[in-house]
Enzyme design. Structure first.
Site, short mmCIF file in Angstrom:
data_model
loop_
_atom_site.label_atom_id
_atom_site.label_comp_id
_atom_site.label_asym_id
_atom_site.label_seq_id
_atom_site.Cartn_x
_atom_site.Cartn_y
_atom_site.Cartn_z
N HIS A 482 0.84 -1.21 0.00
CA HIS A 482 0.00 0.00 0.00
C HIS A 482 0.87 1.26 0.00
CE1 HIS A 482 -3.72 2.28 1.16
NE2 HIS A 482 -2.81 3.11 1.65
N GLU A 483 1.81 1.33 0.93
CA GLU A 483 2.63 2.54 1.05
C GLU A 483 3.58 2.71 -0.13
OE1 GLU A 483 1.84 4.76 3.07
OE2 GLU A 483 0.52 3.58 4.37
N HIS A 486 1.83 4.51 -2.86
CA HIS A 486 1.91 5.97 -2.76
C HIS A 486 3.25 6.47 -3.31
CE1 HIS A 486 -1.77 6.81 -0.68
NE2 HIS A 486 -1.47 6.10 0.38
#
Length: 703
Positions: A482-483, A486
């Site tokens: 997920h990170e 980003h």
């Protein structure tokens, strides 16, 4: 220009590796080897400290003052340029350079304030944050500056504006007008500044109080809870909900104690909501939500509620099935129990994963060494975008902690795209949250020169031991993907202006790339490529992969209904004021209409909900991002998660724009549909049905 240099040129760095078994040769890639050991830094005999992030001034805490002075002088020069009658450069270019100058100090300082273990650095960074905040406040009250920008955007500039110039210029205008600069009455403009500072103060206090443990006397607790919350003192600190406790009484009592109403928190929340509403009214908006949603995919509170209500109607029965399953589990444990309650949901979710799918961290973590996961990400990005993640050697003084890796992101044709600093391991004093920080946004400096983006990904993973690398639980692996999603949004964007670089886009699109990465992390074909046992290097079996993928999608409906309920509360709190009743009264009414479990008397969950500060009328964005990520997955990647054709199109039509294109237009062009509230609600229901079908498939094969 602010003299913050690029951080060196690309070079491939060899990595050392301590074999876990001397009897066989390692087949891990250099990247996997690097992340399966703690970071190593080149020994420097001269001990030349290059400064944090390679910024020479930051080789000591006092260097922040030099950056502040440079920032002040550069900003003043740019203001003079903007106001000059002989100006030759586009106004939006001047404003973006001003924004870049301020952000390169503010963003970096904010990160160092949170992450640096040494008080001197943290304090110096905090002072820099305050200085930049003061500069921004002065800019937001500079009426002449606002007028020249408005003229350049709404009429015509010295050089004709492109569509991107106009869009970014309008975003700068929105920032100005949200600060009340367009107000004719000077007292109103002063009031806006006063309210903004008050909101910041109330919000900081509220967030601090949201995680404060609750103290209770032992004598007031049942014996079972005293045993769970062991303490030698007369009082016990309840620091959370104890959702993993097998004792139902302990779960219930912890829930009621931790969420018991706190008058001070309630006062802070009410003051913040009142100040936000007054700020919105002064600036010409009917509610704070109306102000906050400008420029979003769903850009009005009425449209957000249409989305949430339709979603609620279509999800209610699906969530009830989930609750009924958990209710049966609880009745099997104790036939005399009152049925599943709010404090039971996390416990029975985990219990079902362990019992139905036999998924536990103990079984799966050996297959998710940090090195294996990073190798999986690298292989995925090579397939989709032609990009390689390369472990880059750190210089002395470049990082705030010795346990930080530095990755260069290199495209097979375009070369170096940017840097990702990986602060992955838990340590004392480190913020206990997984997040992504933009240190420097990308932007075009000239036709052939691009300012490379720099980001930090912060996680809290277990540190490597002498006998094993860092081993991730399945949820940790999801958070890593997920990170990094980003971070790659920042790396792959190629925007003309840093004001809209990467994740600097509308909140209801910002989470799309990261949520989409969770789909890759839950796909059996992707997992099979990298999930290998850290000792035997044997791949995870098909049966294990199938069980894990099913467990990840379990009870999606009731979890979505909970997020929906949170989003409704957020909207209602940021609507008209005064509220009809207390914040708890509003919560009780919303829970009755939007959540399948009843309100627990004498609790005030909203007083622990710190996202009310950070999101402020935008919490619905997570649901919209999920809906869009699911649609993108189904349309482009479900058939082949390694498709270069789909990856290139996704990059060029979505990621490359950052926030430089209206998000509604971006979605419409890429998915071929207008993202109306009804369509987005349908997408999310489709996602829930899709997840449930995967769960059913695993359960069928299991029986």
């Amino acid at each position: 220009m602010c003299p913050i240099p690029f951080l060196g040129s690309f070079q491939k760095v060899s990595c050392s590796w301590t074999h876990l078994s001397r009897r066989c040769l390692s087949v891990w890639s250099p990247l996997a080897e690097a992340f399966n050991t703690r970071p190593t830094q080149k020994f420097n005999y001269r001990k030349n400290d290059v400064g944090l992030f390679g910024i020479p001034e930051l080789n000591r805490p006092e260097g922040f003052r030099q950056l502040q002075e440079t920032c002040i002088n550069t900003t003043a020069s740019l203001i003079e340029q903007a106001l000059s009658p002989s100006r030759e450069k586009k106004m939006v270019e001047i404003f973006d350079e001003m924004s870049d100058t301020l952000c390169q100090v503010a963003d970096l300082a904010e990160f160092i304030r949170l992450a640096h273990p040494e008080e001197k650095h943290a304090k110096a960074a905090e002072e820099a944050c305050c200085t930049v905040s003061g500069i921004v406040e002065n800019l937001n009250t500079n009426l002449r500056l606002y007028k020249v920008l408005k003229d350049a955007v709404t009429r015509e500039d010295v050089v004709k504006n492109s569509a991107v110039d106009k869009h970014v210029g309008e975003l700068f205008l929105i920032d100005f007008e949200q600060s009340g600069i367009h107000l004719k009455n000077e007292s109103d403009r002063e009031k806006v500044v006063e309210l903004t500072n008050a909101i910041l103060n109330y919000g900081q206090q509220f967030v601090g109080g949201a995680s404060t443990p609750r103290m209770v006397k032992k004598s007031l607790l049942p014996g079972s809870l005293r045993n769970v919350l062991a303490s030698e003192e007369d009082t016990i600190l309840v620091s959370g909900l104890y959702t993993d406790s097998a004792d139902p009484v302990a779960r219930e009592m912890a829930f009621k104690i931790f969420l018991h109403p706190d008058p001070h928190q309630d006062m802070l929340l009410n003051k913040m909501l009142e100040a936000r509403y007054e700020l919105a009214k002064i600036c010409g908006f009917p509610t704070y939500a109306s102000r906050a949603l400008r420029g979003s995919i769903i850009d009005s509170p009425d449209q957000v509620m249409i989305f949430l209500k339709k979603l609620s109607q279509n999800i209610w029965d699906k969530a009830k099935i989930d609750f009924d399953l958990m209710n049966n589990m609880k009745l099997l444990e104790n036939p005399l129990s009152s049925g599943v309650q709010s404090w039971d949901i996390p416990y029975y979710t985990q219990k079902a994963k362990k019992e139905w799918f036999r998924v536990s961290s103990k079984e799966y973590s050996p297959y998710f060494s940090l090195g294996a996961c990073m190798d999986g990400l690298n292989n995925l990005f090579q397939s989709l975008y032609g990009i390689q993640l390369v472990n880059f050697e750190l210089s002395t003084g470049e990082c705030w902690s010795p346990d930080v890796y530095k990755l260069s992101v290199v495209h097979e044709k375009e070369g170096l795209l940017g840097y990702i600093y990986c602060d992955f391991y838990e340590r004392t004093g480190k913020p206990n949250q997984d997040c992504h920080f933009t240190i420097r946004g990308g932007r075009s400096l000239s036709e052939n020169i691009y300012q490379l983006p720099i980001v930090v990904v912060m996680l809290n993973l277990p540190t490597p031991r002498w006998s094993s690398p860092s081993l991730l639980s399945p949820s940790m692996m999801d958070n890593l993907f997920h990170e990094i999603g980003h971070a790659m949004h920042s790396m792959l964007a190629r925007t003309k202006y840093q004001h809209v670089s990467g994740t600097r886009c509308s909140t209801d699109f910002a989470e799309v790339p990261s949520v989409l990465m969770e789909y890759f992390a839950s796909d059996h074909r992707v997992l099979k490529r990298f999930a290998r046992h850290f000792q035997t290097q044997q791949p995870m079996s098909d049966e294990m992969v199938q069980r894990l993928c099913g467990a990840k999608r379990l009870f999606t409906a009731c979890e979505t209904q909970l997020q929906l309920f949170y989003a409704v509360i957020d909207q209602k709190y940021h609507g008209a004021h005064p509220l009809k009743g207390s914040t708890t009264d509003v919560l009780v009414e919303a829970q009755k209409d939007f959540y399948g479990l009843p309100y627990v008397p004498n609790t005030a969950w909203q007083l622990r909900f710190s996202h009310l500060v950070g999101y402020g009328a935008k919490y619905y964005s997570y649901l919209v991002s999920r809906a869009l990520a699911h649609s993108i997955w189904k349309s482009y990647f479900e058939k082949d998660p390694f498709s270069r054709e789909s990856g290139e199109r996704y990059r060029m039509e979505c990621l490359s724009h950052g926030g430089g294109k209206n998000p509604r237009d971006l979605v419409r062009d890429f998915l071929g549909v207008d993202p109306t509230p009804d369509i987005l609600a349908d997408y999310l229901i489709n996602e829930i049905d899709y997840h449930q079908s995967q769960v059913d498939l695993v359960m069928k094969n299991r029986t």
